[in-house]
Design an enzyme around this catalytic site. Structure first.
Site, short mmCIF file in Angstrom:
data_model
loop_
_atom_site.label_atom_id
_atom_site.label_comp_id
_atom_site.label_asym_id
_atom_site.label_seq_id
_atom_site.Cartn_x
_atom_site.Cartn_y
_atom_site.Cartn_z
N SER A 263 14.89 62.19 35.75
CA SER A 263 14.07 60.99 35.60
C SER A 263 13.44 60.89 34.22
CB SER A 263 12.97 60.99 36.65
OG SER A 263 11.83 61.66 36.15
N LYS A 264 13.01 59.68 33.90
CA LYS A 264 12.39 59.44 32.61
C LYS A 264 11.06 60.18 32.50
CE LYS A 264 14.24 56.45 34.29
NZ LYS A 264 14.69 55.44 35.21
N ARG A 265 10.49 60.49 33.66
CA ARG A 265 9.20 61.19 33.65
C ARG A 265 9.36 62.67 33.33
NH1 ARG A 265 9.98 56.52 35.98
NH2 ARG A 265 10.56 57.62 37.87
#
Length: 501
Positions: A263-265
């Site tokens: 994920s981008k997180r």
RNA sequence: GGCCCCGUCGUCUAGCGGCCCAGGACGCCGCCCUCUCACGGCGGUAGCGAGGGUUCGAAUCCCUUCGGGGCUACCA
């Protein structure tokens, strides 16, 4: 449905990110494969920016995207700052185009106005004993003019939907082979919102069609949207906007530590951290290419040029690939070691300069030392930033001795004895060279003091470099010079003496 | 829930019916080299999810099953 007619002509691929936030390594892997496929086939690589989401897009992110691709060496033939015959290449500058295509689709009967609200659709599904999750029910396909007028009179703004064909949607995926969605499985989807704003599933294929894209390589997460695009392409081809349907290749997802999509997180997904640590672009490109592709049965180190030469999209694996930092580092380290000295120095200087150790550019003396130590440093590093810790002692007047190292090697009378002997051996050494230094130290410490090499050189290393781990000692001493060496030995002796009490 | 994708060592993969009681790389372990750490060399560890077929022969083909994942907006 028969296989759609392909877009004719040489290969044209594209990379079309949205400039929102960080640059994700999965995104870069997608860019890389598109680039490699275009380069391998002698085709064209188009770069388009999908900045239609004003709320999330930023100019900073846009610039950062261009900078990242350039750093990696993924050059584009058409796109931002370069232009090309199919521009503009930023969607925010293409608004007029979409309204025109939408009108044509409506006029040709491929699209229609739909007035149903989500609540109404759900209610109909429920009334029919169906799961509302099935989505829109194609209810508005055959609205009469009178019905439409009535809705408008209510103040409703219709969305524009594409009429999906009543046949299976099939394509031969470049990486997965034949993929089929049953007729009726995909509802008529929205092209243009009630407020007139065109949606991604519409503008993306329109731009690809207008830019003559022949091969769409993208993440597997977009595979479920392909049947809709197939239908759209057929309609666009019918009205003369497209000249065929591109081939699709759905790349395996890049996962993080678990089995989930990275994920981008997740901090490890940020390309910048690799760049900042001093990954080489060719090292990272090499590793990223390995995420779903392999060059040969018994080889996994290759240059970007070799990647281009060998890349074959149909040999890309369909399995998800986990990003493995250890392997990425190992690959990078191999590239780092293979760098010619001059090039290594050039690349490492920004890191050293950033830490205030050398000038930018380095002085002649700093350059001489760097070139001399380079081969020894290269095989001890996996990323460029490590040069700071490894080589700092060569570029400062006095070293700061690491407390743990002092504790380990400068803690007693033995150390005092060793350091005294070392000073005696080096003070008047006639030939200040690696070989002579080695001979003098071995004579004084190993033979003279009767110590094992391991014990003899520990305190000297800490005195000279401040650490228990350093480049080879004799070479380091030679490069450091007599004056600094003797000063450091004296300083270390003081530490050892006070520890010995 | 529905639709779709995927399933070979811990990880990334090679393998596209016999060359495989499965090869490489990273990791891990051991040994050698050695002034530390590395590099390099040598050796080791560990895998075809399961069950049925098809076939003289299956990791490779088919079916089922189990498991993992993705997508399910008038976001992109």
């Amino acid at each position: 449905m028969t296989a759609p007619a392909p877009v004719p002509g040489p290969v044209r691929t594209r990379f079309c990110p949205s400039p929102t936030g960080l640059v994700h390594v999965g995104l870069i892997r997608t860019a890389l494969f598109n680039w490699a496929h275009a380069r391998h086939t002698g085709g064209t690589f188009v770069f388009r920016i999908e900045d239609t989401d004003a709320a999330r897009d930023s100019e900073e992110s846009y610039r950062h995207l261009l900078d990242s691709l350039r750093w990696l060496g993924l050059d584009w033939d058409e796109g931002p700052e370069i232009g090309g015959p199919n521009g503009p290449y930023r969607q925010s500058e293409r608004h007029g185009i979409y309204a025109d295509v939408a009108a044509k689709l409506l006029a040709a009967g491929h699209a229609y106005e739909s007035f149903s609200t989500n609540e109404e659709v759900d209610a109909r599904r429920l009334a029919a004993g169906q799961d509302p999750k099935l989505g829109y029910d194609n209810h508005d396909r055959h609205l009469t003019d009178a019905e439409k007028a009535a809705f408008r009179a209510e103040g409703r703004q219709p969305v524009l939907r594409l009429r999906m064909p009543d046949e299976d949607l099939v394509w031969t995926d470049l990486v997965r082979g034949e993929v089929r969605f049953a007729a009726g499985a995909v509802p008529d989807f929205v092209l243009v919102r009630g407020n007139g704003v065109p949606l991604y599933p519409f503008v993306n294929p329109v731009d690809d069609a207008l830019m003559g894209i022949t091969d769409v390589l993208r993440g597997e997460d977009l595979l479920p949207s392909t049947p809709r695009q197939l239908a759209l392409y057929a309609a666009l081809t019918d009205i003369g906007v497209a000249s065929g349907t591109p081939r699709f290749g759905h790349l395996p997802l890049v996962t993080g530590e678990g089995t989930r999509k990275l994920s981008k997180r997740d901090p490890t997904s940020n390309l910048d951290i690799y760049r900042d640590r001093g990954f080489l672009p060719e090292g990272l490109v090499n590793y990223l290419a390995l995420l779903g592709w392999s060059i040969a049965e018994d080889r996994d180190i290759f240059s970007p040029g070799e990647l281009v030469e060998a890349f074959d999209i149909t040999r890309v694996s369909a399995n998800p690939a986990r990003f493995d930092l250890k392997k990425a580092e190992a690959i990078n380290a191999t590239h780092l070691r293979a760098l010619p000295v001059g090039e290594f120095v050039e690349r490492v200087v920004p890191y050293l300069a950033g830490a205030g150790l050398v000038g930018q550019p380095p002085t002649a003396e700093q350059d001489r030392v760097l070139r001399a130590i380079a081969p020894l440093a290269q095989e001890r590093m996996i990323v460029l930033s490590e040069a700071v810790g490894l080589l700092a002692f060569l570029f400062v007047d006095d070293v700061e001795i690491d407390p743990a190292a002092a504790e380990k090697q400068l803690a007693g009378a033995d150390a005092v004895e060793v350091l005294d002997a070392t000073v005696a051996a080096l003070t008047d050494l006639a030939d200040w060279s690696t070989g002579a230094i080695e001979e003098a130290l071995k004579t004084a410490l190993v033979e003279g003091l009767g110590r094992k090499p391991r014990q003899a050189f520990g305190p000297v290393r800490v005195a000279v470099s401040g650490r228990t781990v350093s480049p080879p000692l004799y070479e380091s001493i030679e490069l450091l010079g007599r004056e600094r060496t003797l000063a450091r030995l004296a300083a270390a002796r003081a530490v050892a003496a006070s520890a010995a009490g």
